[in-house]
Design a protein around this motif. Structure first.
Motif, PDB file in Angstrom:
ATOM      1  N   GLY A  15      45.297  49.597  60.082  1.00  0.00           N
ATOM      2  CA  GLY A  15      44.734  51.145  59.586  1.00  0.00           C
ATOM      3  C   GLY A  15      46.182  51.491  58.748  1.00  0.00           C
ATOM      4  N   ALA A  16      47.369  51.125  58.922  1.00  0.00           N
ATOM      5  CA  ALA A  16      48.751  52.247  58.387  1.00  0.00           C
ATOM      6  C   ALA A  16      49.939  52.014  58.317  1.00  0.00           C
ATOM      7  CB  ALA A  16      48.350  53.920  58.866  1.00  0.00           C
ATOM      8  N   VAL A  17      50.346  51.969  57.257  1.00  0.00           N
ATOM      9  CA  VAL A  17      52.166  51.391  57.213  1.00  0.00           C
ATOM     10  C   VAL A  17      53.180  52.971  57.254  1.00  0.00           C
ATOM     11  CG1 VAL A  17      53.596  49.850  56.305  1.00  0.00           C
ATOM     12  CG2 VAL A  17      51.522  49.048  57.556  1.00  0.00           C
ATOM     13  N   ASP A  18      53.966  52.963  57.847  1.00  0.00           N
ATOM     14  CA  ASP A  18      55.038  53.561  57.639  1.00  0.00           C
ATOM     15  C   ASP A  18      56.254  53.099  57.730  1.00  0.00           C
ATOM     16  OD1 ASP A  18      53.773  56.729  57.514  1.00  0.00           O
ATOM     17  OD2 ASP A  18      53.591  56.202  59.823  1.00  0.00           O
TER      18      ASP A  18
ATOM     19  N   LEU B 254      49.214  47.153  56.010  1.00  0.00           N
ATOM     20  CA  LEU B 254      50.328  45.746  55.893  1.00  0.00           C
ATOM     21  C   LEU B 254      50.438  44.956  55.269  1.00  0.00           C
ATOM     22  CD1 LEU B 254      52.431  44.936  59.393  1.00  0.00           C
ATOM     23  CD2 LEU B 254      51.671  43.283  57.100  1.00  0.00           C
ATOM     24  N   THR B 255      49.568  44.590  54.882  1.00  0.00           N
ATOM     25  CA  THR B 255      49.931  43.808  53.093  1.00  0.00           C
ATOM     26  C   THR B 255      49.964  44.105  52.473  1.00  0.00           C
ATOM     27  OG1 THR B 255      47.291  43.608  53.172  1.00  0.00           O
ATOM     28  CG2 THR B 255      48.249  41.674  54.422  1.00  0.00           C
TER      29      THR B 255
ATOM     30  N   PRO C 144      47.825  50.542  64.237  1.00  0.00           N
ATOM     31  CA  PRO C 144      48.532  50.163  65.936  1.00  0.00           C
ATOM     32  C   PRO C 144      49.206  49.453  66.680  1.00  0.00           C
ATOM     33  CG  PRO C 144      46.220  49.242  65.742  1.00  0.00           C
ATOM     34  CD  PRO C 144      46.131  49.381  64.452  1.00  0.00           C
ATOM     35  N   GLY C 145      49.597  48.723  65.123  1.00  0.00           N
ATOM     36  CA  GLY C 145      50.390  47.125  66.012  1.00  0.00           C
ATOM     37  C   GLY C 145      50.509  46.985  66.268  1.00  0.00           C
ATOM     38  N   ALA C 146      48.928  45.927  67.314  1.00  0.00           N
ATOM     39  CA  ALA C 146      48.010  45.386  67.906  1.00  0.00           C
ATOM     40  C   ALA C 146      47.888  43.703  67.489  1.00  0.00           C
ATOM     41  CB  ALA C 146      46.720  45.635  68.594  1.00  0.00           C
ATOM     42  N   THR C 147      47.566  42.712  68.061  1.00  0.00           N
ATOM     43  CA  THR C 147      47.392  41.544  67.339  1.00  0.00           C
ATOM     44  C   THR C 147      46.394  41.267  66.768  1.00  0.00           C
ATOM     45  OG1 THR C 147      48.971  40.554  69.492  1.00  0.00           O
ATOM     46  CG2 THR C 147      48.076  39.007  67.862  1.00  0.00           C
TER      47      THR C 147
ATOM     48  N   GLY D  23      44.973  53.142  55.277  1.00  0.00           N
ATOM     49  CA  GLY D  23      44.114  51.198  54.401  1.00  0.00           C
ATOM     50  C   GLY D  23      42.872  51.929  55.958  1.00  0.00           C
ATOM     51  N   GLU D  24      42.734  50.790  56.247  1.00  0.00           N
ATOM     52  CA  GLU D  24      40.746  51.300  57.370  1.00  0.00           C
ATOM     53  C   GLU D  24      42.145  49.619  58.633  1.00  0.00           C
ATOM     54  OE1 GLU D  24      37.071  49.948  56.626  1.00  0.00           O
ATOM     55  OE2 GLU D  24      37.284  52.041  55.808  1.00  0.00           O
ATOM     56  N   ALA D  25      41.743  50.656  59.982  1.00  0.00           N
ATOM     57  CA  ALA D  25      41.898  49.743  60.658  1.00  0.00           C
ATOM     58  C   ALA D  25      40.464  48.298  60.654  1.00  0.00           C
ATOM     59  CB  ALA D  25      42.076  50.167  62.196  1.00  0.00           C
ATOM     60  N   GLY D  26      40.420  47.598  61.683  1.00  0.00           N
ATOM     61  CA  GLY D  26      39.532  46.975  61.899  1.00  0.00           C
ATOM     62  C   GLY D  26      39.646  45.696  62.931  1.00  0.00           C
ATOM     63  N   HIS D  27      38.885  45.023  63.195  1.00  0.00           N
ATOM     64  CA  HIS D  27      39.225  43.924  64.154  1.00  0.00           C
ATOM     65  C   HIS D  27      38.938  42.329  63.773  1.00  0.00           C
ATOM     66  CE1 HIS D  27      38.038  40.929  67.210  1.00  0.00           C
ATOM     67  NE2 HIS D  27      37.818  41.727  68.171  1.00  0.00           N
TER      68      HIS D  27
END
Length: 419
Positions: free
Chosen positions: A284-287, A245-246, A276-279, A228-232
């Motif tokens: 942005g991605a899930v495997d 993730l969703t 990235p697995g940050a709170t 997807g797309e990582a963001g704040h």
């Protein structure tokens, strides 16, 4: 012939002592984690090799990392009956899964040797090293090597830490170039037998110590990546997010729904890694992995089509990209009818209170691969609450001893048929 053979109680005590020896070796202190080609796998392989030698087998660790032992029959070079299972485990696994079958083979061979019985075939025991498919994206690779179906592409696969299987095999002491030579010639193996805990509750519910496996379910596994797309987490509006993730979570629920719509089918997401697995970051991605199984191959094929369709629809609706990479597929594998009958005869000779209960296996086993080489059969053993792949995995000494005595009697039944 049977009067000099050990009782189930004695065999069970010996089995538990041997299992304690194998399970000293783990990648994680305080747990049983023994992954393929890890240092603990090498230690366990050496232990098993020594146990085979004590039992009168000529043993070695082969090029792919399996331990093989052989006792010749009435004359050298006869076709063999193989007894086998695996010594690798899942992470934080149980004491008996796989290991019991290896110990059963060794103790059966030892009891037959000690009783002075000469067989009209060679007797072999094999401890496979890569049945669980936990570390590398392989599929029964070590038993596949024995049947001549090893995929060379597996050697270039990587584990989660980026270690290449080829390099891990060399570090272990194996030989990538020697794998092809492990393939058995047609006719060199008469039969394959495997003892395994049921990993299910049927035998316990029905108060049966052992059962005969009729077939092993078809299964398929794949690695899925959602991008997807990582963001704040605080600044990207919900309506503008491309949350991997969703989207992946919805796919996991879709798999559950798909499996539930088919008779006796199951579906599992066993690994789920957001990046990235940050709170405070929108993933942005899930495997993740998918594992789906059913007694009929056509059902698994139908599930695969539904997974492709449903996951694709979810990805399109949520504005994310999707990659599904299958890495393991096994057809439904019936067990040989003649060996099922030999097991039934072995059960009858072991105890009058035992019945030859027949049941399918929902879990995969090395017997699936071996059935492509020779007639194959499996004996299930009762385990507590059907729990497996867990530290709570448990069974009784007596049940272990009964299973080993059944295996001995089955080997003697096969010998009688030769005569």
């Amino acid at each position: 012939m049977t009067t000099t053979l050990p009782s189930p109680a004695v065999l069970g005590a010996r089995a538990f002592a041997a299992l304690a020896g194998i399970n000293r070796f783990s990648d994680e202190p305080g747990k049983i984690t023994r992954l393929y080609l890890s240092p603990s796998h090498r230690q366990a392989a050496e232990y098993v090799k020594g146990a085979m030698e004590v039992a009168g087998l000529t043993a070695f660790i082969d090029a792919a990392g399996s331990v093989q032992g052989r006792r010749e029959g009435a004359s050298p070079g006869l076709p063999a009956v193989l007894i086998g299972s695996h010594i690798d485990t899942v992470r934080d696994g149980g004491r008996f899964d796989g290991n019991l079958g290896v110990v059963a083979g060794i103790l059966a061979a030892q009891a037959i040797r000690d009783a002075g019985i000469t067989l009209p075939f060679a007797l072999e025991v094999v401890a496979f090293g890569d049945e669980e498919t936990v570390r590398f994206p392989t599929s029964l690779s070590t038993s596949s090597a024995l049947i001549g179906h090893y995929d060379p592409a597996w050697l270039d696969s990587r584990d989660a830490d980026g270690v290449v299987l080829r390099d891990a095999l060399v570090t272990f002491g194996g030989d990538p170039a020697g794998i092809a030579a492990l393939a058995r010639k047609p006719g060199s193996v008469k039969a394959y037998l495997e003892v395994h805990i049921e990993q299910g509750p049927v035998l316990e519910v029905e108060n049966e110590a052992v059962g005969i496996v009729t077939a092993i379910n078809a299964q398929s596994r794949a690695a899925v990546r959602v991008s997807g797309e990582a963001g704040h987490a605080g600044t990207v509006p919900m309506t503008l997010r491309k949350d991997a993730l969703t989207a992946a979570a919805e796919m996991a629920l879709a798999l559950e729904e798909i499996a539930g719509s088919h008779d006796q089918a199951v579906g599992t997401v066993g690994v789920f890694r957001p990046d990235p697995g940050a709170t405070n970051v929108v993933p942005g991605a899930v495997d993740f992995t998918i594992d789906y199984r059913a007694p009929i191959g056509a059902t698994v094929a139908a599930m695969e089509r539904q997974i492709q369709q449903r996951f694709g629809e979810i990805a399109a609706r949520r504005g994310v990209s999707l990659t599904i990479t299958p890495y393991s597929r096994e057809d439904a594998t019936p067990m040989a009818a003649e060996l099922q009958e030999a097991l039934a005869a072995g059960i009858a000779r072991t105890g009058s209170n035992l019945s030859a209960r027949r049941l399918p296996s929902g879990a995969g086993h090395d017997a699936m691969a071996m059935a492509r080489l020779c007639p194959s059969a499996m004996l299930f053993v009762r385990c507590e609450k059907g729990i497996s792949h867990s530290p709570l995995e448990n069974m009784t000494e007596l049940d272990a001893g009964i299973a080993i005595r059944v295996m001995i009697e089955t080997i003697l039944e096969l010998a009688r048929r030769e005569g």
